[in-house]
Design an enzyme around this catalytic site. Structure first.
Site, PDB file in Angstrom:
ATOM      1  N   ILE A  23       6.675   6.033  17.583  1.00 48.66           N
ATOM      2  CA  ILE A  23       6.449   6.946  16.448  1.00 48.66           C
ATOM      3  C   ILE A  23       5.295   7.919  16.720  1.00 48.66           C
ATOM      4  O   ILE A  23       5.442   9.116  16.520  1.00 48.66           O
ATOM      5  CB  ILE A  23       6.127   6.146  15.152  1.00 48.66           C
ATOM      6  CG1 ILE A  23       7.178   5.043  14.897  1.00 48.66           C
ATOM      7  CG2 ILE A  23       5.998   7.087  13.954  1.00 48.66           C
ATOM      8  CD1 ILE A  23       8.564   5.526  14.553  1.00 48.66           C
ATOM      9  N   LYS A  79       0.834  -1.213   0.000  1.00 47.60           N
ATOM     10  CA  LYS A  79       0.000   0.000   0.000  1.00 47.60           C
ATOM     11  C   LYS A  79       0.860   1.253   0.000  1.00 47.60           C
ATOM     12  O   LYS A  79       0.668   2.158  -0.812  1.00 47.60           O
ATOM     13  CB  LYS A  79      -0.909  -0.004   1.245  1.00 47.60           C
ATOM     14  CG  LYS A  79      -1.591   1.327   1.501  1.00 47.60           C
ATOM     15  CD  LYS A  79      -2.510   1.296   2.707  1.00 47.60           C
ATOM     16  CE  LYS A  79      -1.864   1.587   4.025  1.00 47.60           C
ATOM     17  NZ  LYS A  79      -1.662   3.003   4.345  1.00 47.60           N
ATOM     18  N   ARG A 117      -9.168  -0.089   3.631  1.00 53.41           N
ATOM     19  CA  ARG A 117      -8.206   0.868   3.066  1.00 53.41           C
ATOM     20  C   ARG A 117      -6.875   0.201   2.742  1.00 53.41           C
ATOM     21  O   ARG A 117      -6.127   0.686   1.904  1.00 53.41           O
ATOM     22  CB  ARG A 117      -7.924   1.989   4.076  1.00 53.41           C
ATOM     23  CG  ARG A 117      -9.085   2.921   4.269  1.00 53.41           C
ATOM     24  CD  ARG A 117      -8.757   3.968   5.270  1.00 53.41           C
ATOM     25  NE  ARG A 117      -7.500   4.613   4.892  1.00 53.41           N
ATOM     26  CZ  ARG A 117      -6.918   5.575   5.568  1.00 53.41           C
ATOM     27  NH1 ARG A 117      -7.465   6.015   6.671  1.00 53.41           N
ATOM     28  NH2 ARG A 117      -5.800   6.106   5.167  1.00 53.41           N
ATOM     29  N   ARG A 137      -0.345  14.928  13.499  1.00 51.53           N
ATOM     30  CA  ARG A 137       0.552  14.398  12.454  1.00 51.53           C
ATOM     31  C   ARG A 137       0.992  15.562  11.550  1.00 51.53           C
ATOM     32  O   ARG A 137       0.435  15.785  10.490  1.00 51.53           O
ATOM     33  CB  ARG A 137      -0.157  13.300  11.639  1.00 51.53           C
ATOM     34  CG  ARG A 137      -0.467  12.065  12.454  1.00 51.53           C
ATOM     35  CD  ARG A 137      -1.187  11.006  11.630  1.00 51.53           C
ATOM     36  NE  ARG A 137      -0.307  10.276  10.738  1.00 51.53           N
ATOM     37  CZ  ARG A 137      -0.733   9.342   9.873  1.00 51.53           C
ATOM     38  NH1 ARG A 137      -2.013   9.050   9.793  1.00 51.53           N
ATOM     39  NH2 ARG A 137       0.130   8.713   9.100  1.00 51.53           N
ATOM     40  N   ASP A 155       3.277   0.101  12.296  1.00 55.50           N
ATOM     41  CA  ASP A 155       2.062  -0.427  11.660  1.00 55.50           C
ATOM     42  C   ASP A 155       1.779  -1.881  12.056  1.00 55.50           C
ATOM     43  O   ASP A 155       0.764  -2.452  11.635  1.00 55.50           O
ATOM     44  CB  ASP A 155       2.147  -0.299  10.129  1.00 55.50           C
ATOM     45  CG  ASP A 155       2.170   1.161   9.685  1.00 55.50           C
ATOM     46  OD1 ASP A 155       1.780   2.036  10.489  1.00 55.50           O
ATOM     47  OD2 ASP A 155       2.586   1.433   8.546  1.00 55.50           O
ATOM     48  N   ASP A 184       5.557  19.460   8.825  1.00 56.33           N
ATOM     49  CA  ASP A 184       6.579  20.517   8.826  1.00 56.33           C
ATOM     50  C   ASP A 184       7.863  20.092   8.105  1.00 56.33           C
ATOM     51  O   ASP A 184       8.533  20.918   7.484  1.00 56.33           O
ATOM     52  CB  ASP A 184       6.902  20.952  10.267  1.00 56.33           C
ATOM     53  CG  ASP A 184       7.358  19.794  11.126  1.00 56.33           C
ATOM     54  OD1 ASP A 184       6.611  18.803  11.213  1.00 56.33           O
ATOM     55  OD2 ASP A 184       8.469  19.852  11.682  1.00 56.33           O
ATOM     56  N   GLN A 185       8.206  18.801   8.148  1.00 57.96           N
ATOM     57  CA  GLN A 185       9.447  18.366   7.493  1.00 57.96           C
ATOM     58  C   GLN A 185       9.298  18.347   5.963  1.00 57.96           C
ATOM     59  O   GLN A 185      10.255  18.580   5.245  1.00 57.96           O
ATOM     60  CB  GLN A 185       9.882  16.980   7.993  1.00 57.96           C
ATOM     61  CG  GLN A 185      10.196  16.946   9.484  1.00 57.96           C
ATOM     62  CD  GLN A 185      11.253  17.976   9.865  1.00 57.96           C
ATOM     63  OE1 GLN A 185      12.371  17.984   9.354  1.00 57.96           O
ATOM     64  NE2 GLN A 185      10.893  18.872  10.770  1.00 57.96           N
TER      65      GLN A 185
END
Ligand code: EPU
Length: 432
Positions: A331, A22, A401, A122, A309, A125-126
Protein backbone atom coordinates in the site's frame (compact mmCIF):
# COMPACT_ATOMS: atom_id res chain seq x y z
CA UNK A 1 7.42 14.22 27.37
CA UNK A 2 6.07 10.75 28.05
CA UNK A 3 7.79 7.40 27.61
CA UNK A 4 6.94 3.75 28.08
CA UNK A 5 9.32 1.70 30.21
CA UNK A 6 8.93 -1.97 29.36
CA UNK A 7 10.58 -5.07 30.77
CA UNK A 8 10.24 -8.05 28.47
CA UNK A 9 10.77 -11.75 28.40
CA UNK A 10 7.50 -13.00 29.95
CA UNK A 11 4.59 -14.93 28.50
CA UNK A 12 1.24 -13.10 28.57
CA UNK A 13 -2.00 -14.67 29.79
CA UNK A 14 -5.57 -13.38 30.04
CA UNK A 15 -8.18 -11.50 28.07
CA UNK A 16 -8.35 -8.00 26.60
CA UNK A 17 -11.61 -6.21 25.70
CA UNK A 18 -11.35 -4.49 22.32
CA UNK A 19 -12.40 -0.87 21.84
CA UNK A 20 -14.38 0.69 19.01
CA UNK A 21 -12.65 1.00 15.64
CA UNK A 22 -10.55 4.15 15.22
CA UNK A 23 -10.92 4.35 11.47
CA UNK A 24 -14.69 3.84 11.61
CA UNK A 25 -15.05 6.49 14.33
CA UNK A 26 -13.02 8.98 12.30
CA UNK A 27 -15.49 8.67 9.41
CA UNK A 28 -18.63 8.52 11.54
CA UNK A 29 -17.90 11.63 13.63
CA UNK A 30 -17.70 14.00 10.61
CA UNK A 31 -20.68 12.16 9.08
CA UNK A 32 -22.84 13.55 11.90
CA UNK A 33 -22.45 16.96 10.17
CA UNK A 34 -24.76 15.69 7.43
CA UNK A 35 -27.80 16.11 9.67
CA UNK A 36 -29.10 18.94 11.76
CA UNK A 37 -29.90 17.11 14.97
CA UNK A 38 -28.53 14.89 17.69
CA UNK A 39 -26.52 11.69 17.16
CA UNK A 40 -25.55 9.44 20.02
CA UNK A 41 -22.35 7.53 19.21
CA UNK A 42 -21.50 4.54 21.40
CA UNK A 43 -18.39 2.34 21.63
CA UNK A 44 -16.32 5.38 20.67
CA UNK A 45 -12.64 4.70 21.43
CA UNK A 46 -11.10 7.13 23.92
CA UNK A 47 -7.97 7.96 21.89
CA UNK A 48 -6.29 11.20 20.89
CA UNK A 49 -7.36 11.01 17.20
CA UNK A 50 -11.00 10.89 18.32
CA UNK A 51 -10.51 13.71 20.83
CA UNK A 52 -8.90 15.82 18.09
CA UNK A 53 -11.78 15.15 15.70
CA UNK A 54 -14.29 16.13 18.41
CA UNK A 55 -12.30 19.34 19.05
CA UNK A 56 -12.51 20.21 15.36
CA UNK A 57 -16.28 19.62 15.37
CA UNK A 58 -16.63 21.76 18.51
CA UNK A 59 -14.71 24.58 16.78
CA UNK A 60 -17.50 24.58 14.17
CA UNK A 61 -20.25 25.15 16.72
CA UNK A 62 -21.14 21.46 17.16
CA UNK A 63 -22.16 20.65 20.74
CA UNK A 64 -20.47 17.59 22.23
CA UNK A 65 -21.59 15.98 25.46
CA UNK A 66 -19.85 12.92 26.90
CA UNK A 67 -22.39 10.44 28.29
CA UNK A 68 -19.63 8.19 29.58
CA UNK A 69 -16.00 7.44 28.60
CA UNK A 70 -17.08 5.76 25.35
CA UNK A 71 -20.33 7.46 24.38
CA UNK A 72 -21.03 10.98 23.18
CA UNK A 73 -24.01 12.99 22.14
CA UNK A 74 -23.27 15.22 19.15
CA UNK A 75 -25.66 18.06 18.41
CA UNK A 76 -25.08 19.48 14.93
CA UNK A 77 -28.05 21.88 14.97
CA UNK A 78 -25.86 24.98 15.18
CA UNK A 79 -23.00 23.88 12.88
CA UNK A 80 -21.17 26.76 11.22
CA UNK A 81 -19.38 26.01 7.98
CA UNK A 82 -16.20 27.86 8.92
CA UNK A 83 -12.67 27.07 7.67
CA UNK A 84 -11.10 24.54 10.02
CA UNK A 85 -7.89 25.71 11.72
CA UNK A 86 -4.71 24.15 10.28
CA UNK A 87 -3.30 23.59 13.76
CA UNK A 88 -6.16 21.18 14.51
CA UNK A 89 -6.43 19.54 11.10
CA UNK A 90 -2.74 18.78 10.71
CA UNK A 91 -2.91 16.39 13.67
CA UNK A 92 -4.94 13.78 11.85
CA UNK A 93 -5.28 12.34 8.39
CA UNK A 94 -9.00 11.77 8.76
CA UNK A 95 -9.68 15.51 8.79
CA UNK A 96 -10.24 15.08 5.04
CA UNK A 97 -13.66 13.56 5.84
CA UNK A 98 -14.75 17.06 6.84
CA UNK A 99 -14.53 17.99 3.15
CA UNK A 100 -17.01 15.33 2.02
CA UNK A 101 -19.36 15.96 4.94
CA UNK A 102 -19.40 19.78 4.62
CA UNK A 103 -19.70 19.61 0.85
CA UNK A 104 -22.65 17.24 1.23
CA UNK A 105 -24.45 19.41 3.77
CA UNK A 106 -23.53 22.96 2.72
CA UNK A 107 -22.31 22.59 -0.89
CA UNK A 108 -19.00 24.13 0.14
CA UNK A 109 -15.95 23.28 2.28
CA UNK A 110 -12.62 24.81 3.17
CA UNK A 111 -10.25 22.47 5.02
CA UNK A 112 -6.45 22.41 5.30
CA UNK A 113 -4.70 19.44 3.66
CA UNK A 114 -4.58 16.61 6.19
CA UNK A 115 -1.67 15.49 8.37
CA UNK A 116 -1.32 11.96 9.78
CA UNK A 117 1.43 9.31 9.92
CA UNK A 118 4.26 9.84 7.42
CA UNK A 119 4.45 6.81 5.08
CA UNK A 120 5.77 8.78 2.10
CA UNK A 121 3.58 10.66 -0.39
CA UNK A 122 -0.12 10.29 0.52
CA UNK A 123 -2.12 12.04 -2.23
CA UNK A 124 -5.86 12.79 -2.14
CA UNK A 125 -6.33 12.93 -5.93
CA UNK A 126 -9.01 10.21 -5.84
CA UNK A 127 -11.07 12.18 -3.29
CA UNK A 128 -10.80 15.22 -5.59
CA UNK A 129 -11.70 13.18 -8.66
CA UNK A 130 -14.84 12.03 -6.83
CA UNK A 131 -15.91 15.52 -5.71
CA UNK A 132 -15.36 16.86 -9.24
CA UNK A 133 -17.37 14.03 -10.78
CA UNK A 134 -20.27 15.04 -8.51
CA UNK A 135 -20.06 18.60 -9.87
CA UNK A 136 -17.81 20.42 -7.39
CA UNK A 137 -14.85 22.61 -8.26
CA UNK A 138 -11.74 21.94 -6.22
CA UNK A 139 -8.80 24.27 -5.63
CA UNK A 140 -5.77 23.85 -3.42
CA UNK A 141 -4.38 27.22 -2.34
CA UNK A 142 -0.68 27.97 -1.95
CA UNK A 143 -1.13 27.70 1.80
CA UNK A 144 -2.37 24.12 1.43
CA UNK A 145 -6.08 24.79 1.93
CA UNK A 146 -8.51 22.60 -0.02
CA UNK A 147 -11.43 24.73 -1.25
CA UNK A 148 -14.35 22.76 -2.63
CA UNK A 149 -17.57 24.30 -3.89
CA UNK A 150 -20.63 23.16 -5.83
CA UNK A 151 -22.15 26.42 -7.09
CA UNK A 152 -24.83 24.63 -9.13
CA UNK A 153 -25.40 21.84 -6.61
CA UNK A 154 -24.13 18.27 -6.73
CA UNK A 155 -25.56 15.47 -8.86
CA UNK A 156 -24.91 11.72 -8.54
CA UNK A 157 -22.32 10.21 -10.94
CA UNK A 158 -20.35 7.05 -11.65
CA UNK A 159 -16.84 7.15 -10.24
CA UNK A 160 -14.17 4.52 -10.89
CA UNK A 161 -11.34 4.81 -8.35
CA UNK A 162 -7.89 4.39 -9.95
CA UNK A 163 -6.55 3.00 -6.67
CA UNK A 164 -8.49 1.23 -3.94
CA UNK A 165 -8.68 3.98 -1.34
CA UNK A 166 -10.42 3.77 2.04
CA UNK A 167 -10.41 7.56 2.41
CA UNK A 168 -11.72 8.34 -1.09
CA UNK A 169 -14.47 5.69 -0.83
CA UNK A 170 -15.71 7.07 2.52
CA UNK A 171 -15.39 10.71 1.44
CA UNK A 172 -17.43 10.16 -1.74
CA UNK A 173 -20.10 8.32 0.28
CA UNK A 174 -20.30 11.34 2.60
CA UNK A 175 -20.53 13.86 -0.25
CA UNK A 176 -23.14 11.79 -2.13
CA UNK A 177 -25.56 10.87 0.67
CA UNK A 178 -27.67 14.05 0.41
CA UNK A 179 -27.46 14.95 -3.28
CA UNK A 180 -29.74 14.45 -6.28
CA UNK A 181 -29.52 11.14 -8.13
CA UNK A 182 -27.47 7.99 -7.73
CA UNK A 183 -23.71 7.78 -7.22
CA UNK A 184 -21.88 4.57 -8.05
CA UNK A 185 -18.38 4.06 -6.64
CA UNK A 186 -16.51 1.35 -8.52
CA UNK A 187 -13.26 -0.26 -7.37
CA UNK A 188 -14.36 0.83 -3.89
CA UNK A 189 -12.47 -0.19 -0.75
CA UNK A 190 -14.10 -3.01 1.24
CA UNK A 191 -12.67 -2.53 4.75
CA UNK A 192 -14.99 -3.19 7.73
CA UNK A 193 -15.03 0.55 8.53
CA UNK A 194 -16.49 1.27 5.06
CA UNK A 195 -19.42 -1.00 5.93
CA UNK A 196 -19.70 0.65 9.35
CA UNK A 197 -19.89 4.15 7.86
CA UNK A 198 -22.53 2.97 5.36
CA UNK A 199 -24.53 1.38 8.21
CA UNK A 200 -24.29 4.59 10.21
CA UNK A 201 -25.42 6.74 7.27
CA UNK A 202 -28.29 4.33 6.57
CA UNK A 203 -29.32 4.56 10.23
CA UNK A 204 -29.46 8.35 9.68
CA UNK A 205 -31.82 7.74 6.75
CA UNK A 206 -29.39 7.40 3.80
CA UNK A 207 -29.84 4.87 1.00
CA UNK A 208 -26.52 3.08 0.49
CA UNK A 209 -26.11 -0.46 -0.81
CA UNK A 210 -23.11 -2.61 -1.70
CA UNK A 211 -20.73 -1.48 1.07
CA UNK A 212 -18.32 -4.35 1.66
CA UNK A 213 -18.17 -5.09 -2.09
CA UNK A 214 -16.22 -3.14 -4.69
CA UNK A 215 -19.35 -1.44 -6.10
CA UNK A 216 -21.19 0.90 -3.74
CA UNK A 217 -24.40 2.64 -4.73
CA UNK A 218 -25.49 5.81 -2.95
CA UNK A 219 -28.98 7.03 -3.81
CA UNK A 220 -29.20 10.60 -2.59
CA UNK A 221 -31.96 11.43 -0.09
CA UNK A 222 -33.44 14.82 0.84
CA UNK A 223 -32.60 14.78 4.51
CA UNK A 224 -30.76 12.80 7.17
CA UNK A 225 -31.73 12.66 10.83
CA UNK A 226 -30.01 12.05 14.15
CA UNK A 227 -29.70 8.48 15.46
CA UNK A 228 -28.04 6.21 18.00
CA UNK A 229 -25.20 4.06 16.71
CA UNK A 230 -22.56 1.75 18.17
CA UNK A 231 -19.18 1.53 16.39
CA UNK A 232 -17.72 -1.86 15.39
CA UNK A 233 -14.72 -3.30 17.27
CA UNK A 234 -11.25 -2.30 16.07
CA UNK A 235 -9.77 -4.94 13.78
CA UNK A 236 -6.24 -3.58 14.11
CA UNK A 237 -6.26 -3.16 17.88
CA UNK A 238 -7.45 -6.78 18.19
CA UNK A 239 -4.89 -7.97 15.61
CA UNK A 240 -2.10 -6.20 17.49
CA UNK A 241 -2.87 -7.99 20.79
CA UNK A 242 -3.18 -11.34 18.99
CA UNK A 243 0.18 -10.82 17.28
CA UNK A 244 1.64 -9.81 20.65
CA UNK A 245 0.46 -13.06 22.26
CA UNK A 246 2.09 -15.03 19.44
CA UNK A 247 5.30 -13.03 19.93
CA UNK A 248 5.66 -13.42 23.71
CA UNK A 249 4.00 -16.82 23.95
CA UNK A 250 1.20 -17.62 26.40
CA UNK A 251 -2.53 -17.36 25.74
CA UNK A 252 -4.46 -14.15 25.13
CA UNK A 253 -8.14 -13.81 24.25
CA UNK A 254 -9.47 -10.65 22.62
CA UNK A 255 -13.12 -10.11 23.47
CA UNK A 256 -15.96 -8.19 21.82
CA UNK A 257 -14.50 -8.71 18.32
CA UNK A 258 -15.85 -9.82 14.93
CA UNK A 259 -13.66 -12.90 14.20
CA UNK A 260 -14.36 -12.68 10.44
CA UNK A 261 -12.54 -9.30 10.34
CA UNK A 262 -9.44 -10.96 11.81
CA UNK A 263 -9.14 -13.92 9.43
CA UNK A 264 -6.26 -12.62 7.30
CA UNK A 265 -4.30 -12.00 10.51
CA UNK A 266 -5.09 -15.24 12.34
CA UNK A 267 -4.34 -17.28 9.18
CA UNK A 268 -0.80 -15.88 9.18
CA UNK A 269 -0.37 -16.40 12.94
CA UNK A 270 -1.42 -20.00 12.48
CA UNK A 271 1.08 -20.42 9.61
CA UNK A 272 3.78 -19.20 12.01
CA UNK A 273 2.84 -21.91 14.52
CA UNK A 274 0.34 -20.23 16.88
CA UNK A 275 -2.85 -22.00 17.88
CA UNK A 276 -6.05 -20.07 17.13
CA UNK A 277 -9.46 -20.58 18.70
CA UNK A 278 -12.48 -18.59 17.55
CA UNK A 279 -15.65 -18.02 19.59
CA UNK A 280 -18.74 -15.99 18.61
CA UNK A 281 -17.12 -12.70 19.54
CA UNK A 282 -13.72 -13.78 20.84
CA UNK A 283 -10.44 -15.00 19.36
CA UNK A 284 -7.70 -16.68 21.40
CA UNK A 285 -4.06 -17.07 20.39
CA UNK A 286 -1.90 -19.63 22.22
CA UNK A 287 1.77 -20.31 21.70
CA UNK A 288 4.39 -22.25 23.59
CA UNK A 289 7.27 -19.80 24.01
CA UNK A 290 9.87 -22.60 24.13
CA UNK A 291 9.26 -23.39 20.43
CA UNK A 292 10.34 -20.80 17.85
CA UNK A 293 7.84 -19.44 15.33
CA UNK A 294 8.06 -20.54 11.70
CA UNK A 295 9.13 -18.18 8.92
CA UNK A 296 6.53 -16.78 6.50
CA UNK A 297 6.20 -14.49 3.49
CA UNK A 298 3.56 -11.80 3.60
CA UNK A 299 2.22 -9.01 1.38
CA UNK A 300 -0.13 -6.26 2.54
CA UNK A 301 -3.18 -5.56 0.42
CA UNK A 302 -6.57 -3.84 0.62
CA UNK A 303 -9.24 -5.77 2.59
CA UNK A 304 -9.89 -8.71 2.59
CA UNK A 305 -6.12 -8.98 2.06
CA UNK A 306 -3.64 -8.63 4.90
CA UNK A 307 -3.86 -5.08 6.37
CA UNK A 308 -0.97 -2.66 6.02
CA UNK A 309 -1.80 -1.47 9.54
CA UNK A 310 -0.58 -4.88 10.85
CA UNK A 311 2.63 -4.86 8.79
CA UNK A 312 5.04 -3.53 11.46
CA UNK A 313 3.64 -5.93 14.08
CA UNK A 314 4.39 -8.85 11.72
CA UNK A 315 7.85 -7.41 11.08
CA UNK A 316 8.50 -7.99 14.78
CA UNK A 317 7.23 -11.59 14.58
CA UNK A 318 9.41 -12.24 11.52
CA UNK A 319 12.46 -10.80 13.24
CA UNK A 320 12.22 -13.65 15.78
CA UNK A 321 10.91 -16.50 13.57
CA UNK A 322 13.24 -19.32 12.53
CA UNK A 323 14.68 -18.70 9.04
CA UNK A 324 14.23 -15.96 6.45
CA UNK A 325 10.91 -14.14 6.09
CA UNK A 326 9.99 -11.72 3.31
CA UNK A 327 7.59 -8.87 3.92
CA UNK A 328 6.16 -6.83 1.02
CA UNK A 329 4.30 -3.56 1.64
CA UNK A 330 1.60 -3.33 -1.00
CA UNK A 331 0.00 0.00 0.00
CA UNK A 332 2.59 2.58 1.06
CA UNK A 333 6.04 3.60 -0.25
CA UNK A 334 7.66 4.15 3.11
CA UNK A 335 6.30 2.18 6.03
CA UNK A 336 9.51 0.57 7.30
CA UNK A 337 10.95 3.31 9.51
CA UNK A 338 10.56 1.02 12.52
CA UNK A 339 13.08 -1.45 11.06
CA UNK A 340 16.01 0.77 12.08
CA UNK A 341 14.68 0.74 15.63
CA UNK A 342 14.28 -3.05 15.55
CA UNK A 343 17.88 -3.37 14.35
CA UNK A 344 18.95 -1.47 17.46
CA UNK A 345 17.21 -4.23 19.41
CA UNK A 346 19.23 -6.93 17.61
CA UNK A 347 16.96 -7.74 14.64
CA UNK A 348 18.69 -8.72 11.39
CA UNK A 349 16.70 -7.06 8.64
CA UNK A 350 17.24 -5.23 5.38
CA UNK A 351 14.83 -2.99 3.48
CA UNK A 352 14.80 -2.37 -0.24
CA UNK A 353 11.91 -0.14 -1.32
CA UNK A 354 8.69 -1.92 -0.44
CA UNK A 355 10.38 -5.21 0.54
CA UNK A 356 11.91 -6.09 3.90
CA UNK A 357 13.85 -9.30 4.54
CA UNK A 358 14.16 -10.61 8.10
CA UNK A 359 16.75 -13.22 9.15
CA UNK A 360 15.10 -14.39 12.35
CA UNK A 361 17.19 -14.10 15.53
CA UNK A 362 16.60 -16.11 18.71
CA UNK A 363 16.19 -13.10 20.96
CA UNK A 364 15.80 -9.34 20.78
CA UNK A 365 17.62 -7.12 23.29
CA UNK A 366 16.36 -4.08 25.14
CA UNK A 367 17.43 -0.69 23.72
CA UNK A 368 16.20 2.89 23.80
CA UNK A 369 13.95 3.37 20.74
CA UNK A 370 11.41 5.87 19.46
CA UNK A 371 8.02 5.26 17.89
CA UNK A 372 8.10 6.58 14.31
CA UNK A 373 4.31 6.33 13.87
CA UNK A 374 1.22 4.71 15.38
CA UNK A 375 1.44 1.04 14.27
CA UNK A 376 5.23 1.05 14.28
CA UNK A 377 5.01 2.24 17.88
CA UNK A 378 2.72 -0.67 18.75
CA UNK A 379 5.18 -3.02 17.05
CA UNK A 380 8.04 -1.65 19.17
CA UNK A 381 5.98 -2.33 22.32
CA UNK A 382 5.66 -5.93 21.09
CA UNK A 383 9.42 -6.14 20.50
CA UNK A 384 10.11 -4.68 23.95
CA UNK A 385 7.79 -7.21 25.62
CA UNK A 386 9.78 -10.03 23.96
CA UNK A 387 13.25 -8.55 24.55
CA UNK A 388 15.48 -9.34 27.49
CA UNK A 389 15.94 -6.33 29.73
CA UNK A 390 14.23 -2.95 29.95
CA UNK A 391 13.37 -0.91 26.86
CA UNK A 392 12.46 2.78 26.85
CA UNK A 393 10.14 3.94 24.05
CA UNK A 394 9.92 7.66 23.19
CA UNK A 395 7.41 9.57 21.06
CA UNK A 396 4.55 7.53 22.44
CA UNK A 397 1.98 10.20 21.56
CA UNK A 398 1.78 8.40 18.21
CA UNK A 399 0.65 5.20 19.94
CA UNK A 400 -1.96 7.05 21.98
CA UNK A 401 -3.57 8.20 18.73
CA UNK A 402 -4.98 4.73 18.17
CA UNK A 403 -4.82 2.41 21.23
CA UNK A 404 -7.22 3.07 24.08
CA UNK A 405 -5.88 2.35 27.59
CA UNK A 406 -2.96 0.39 26.19
CA UNK A 407 -0.94 0.34 29.41
CA UNK A 408 -3.85 -0.90 31.52
CA UNK A 409 -4.84 -3.51 28.93
CA UNK A 410 -1.28 -4.84 28.66
CA UNK A 411 -0.78 -4.94 32.42
CA UNK A 412 -4.00 -6.93 32.78
CA UNK A 413 -2.41 -9.82 30.83
CA UNK A 414 0.83 -9.68 32.82
CA UNK A 415 2.98 -7.22 30.84
CA UNK A 416 5.54 -5.11 32.68
CA UNK A 417 4.93 -1.67 31.20
CA UNK A 418 4.66 1.74 32.75
CA UNK A 419 4.15 5.26 31.50
CA UNK A 420 6.57 7.85 32.82
CA UNK A 421 6.64 11.56 32.34
CA UNK A 422 10.08 13.09 32.01
CA UNK A 423 10.96 16.78 31.90
CA UNK A 424 11.70 17.99 28.33
CA UNK A 425 15.26 18.97 29.31
CA UNK A 426 16.06 15.41 30.42
CA UNK A 427 14.76 14.04 27.11
CA UNK A 428 17.04 16.40 25.23
CA UNK A 429 20.04 15.31 27.28
CA UNK A 430 19.35 11.66 26.46
CA UNK A 431 18.85 12.43 22.77
CA UNK A 432 22.27 14.11 22.60
N1 EPU B 1 -4.08 6.93 -2.59
C1 EPU B 1 -3.92 7.66 -3.76
N2 EPU B 1 -4.79 8.69 -3.99
C2 EPU B 1 -5.80 9.01 -3.13
C3 EPU B 1 -5.96 8.24 -1.96
C4 EPU B 1 -5.07 7.21 -1.71
O1 EPU B 1 -3.01 7.40 -4.56
O2 EPU B 1 -6.55 9.93 -3.42
C5 EPU B 1 -3.15 5.82 -2.32
C6 EPU B 1 -2.38 6.04 -1.03
O3 EPU B 1 -1.21 6.81 -1.26
C7 EPU B 1 -2.07 4.63 -0.60
C8 EPU B 1 -3.31 3.87 -1.05
O4 EPU B 1 -3.92 4.67 -2.06
O5 EPU B 1 -0.96 4.16 -1.30
C9 EPU B 1 -4.33 3.57 0.02
O6 EPU B 1 -4.65 4.75 0.74
P1 EPU B 1 -6.05 4.94 1.47
O7 EPU B 1 -6.71 6.12 0.88
O8 EPU B 1 -6.77 3.64 1.47
O9 EPU B 1 -5.59 5.27 2.93
P2 EPU B 1 -6.13 6.39 3.90
O10 EPU B 1 -7.59 6.58 3.73
O11 EPU B 1 -5.25 7.59 3.84
C10 EPU B 1 -6.77 4.71 5.81
C11 EPU B 1 -6.45 4.56 7.26
C12 EPU B 1 -5.00 4.11 7.42
C13 EPU B 1 -4.79 2.82 6.65
C14 EPU B 1 -5.23 2.97 5.19
C15 EPU B 1 -5.18 1.66 4.41
C16 EPU B 1 -7.87 6.22 8.26
C17 EPU B 1 -7.98 7.51 8.96
N3 EPU B 1 -6.65 5.83 7.91
O12 EPU B 1 -5.87 5.71 5.31
O13 EPU B 1 -4.86 3.85 8.80
O14 EPU B 1 -3.41 2.49 6.65
O15 EPU B 1 -6.59 3.46 5.15
O16 EPU B 1 -5.98 0.70 4.99
O17 EPU B 1 -8.84 5.52 8.03
C18 EPU B 1 -3.70 3.57 10.82
O18 EPU B 1 -4.79 3.35 11.36
O19 EPU B 1 -2.61 3.37 11.40
C19 EPU B 1 -3.66 4.06 9.45
C20 EPU B 1 -2.59 4.60 8.92
Amino acid sequence: MEQYIITGGHELHGSIPISGAKNAALGILPATLLCSGVCRIENLPQISDVRNMLDILASMGVRIRYLNKNAVEIDTTHTQNVPTPYEMVRKLRASYYLIGALLGRFGKAEVALPGGCDFGFRPIDQHIKGFEALGATVQITEGGIVQVEAKDGLVGASIYLDVVSVGATMNIMLAAALIKGQTVIENAAREPHIVDLANFLNTMGADITGAGTDVIKVRGVEQLHGCTYSIIPDQIEAGTYLALAAATGGAVTVTGVIPKHLESITAKLSEMGAEIEEGDDTVTVRRDSSVRMRRINLKTQPYPGFPTDMQPQFGVLMSMAEGTSILTEGIYDNRYRYVNELRRMGAEATVDGRIAVFEGVEKLNAAPVHAPDLRAGAALIMAALCAEGTTVIDEIHYIERGYEDIVRKLKSVGAEIRLVEIPDGAALERAN
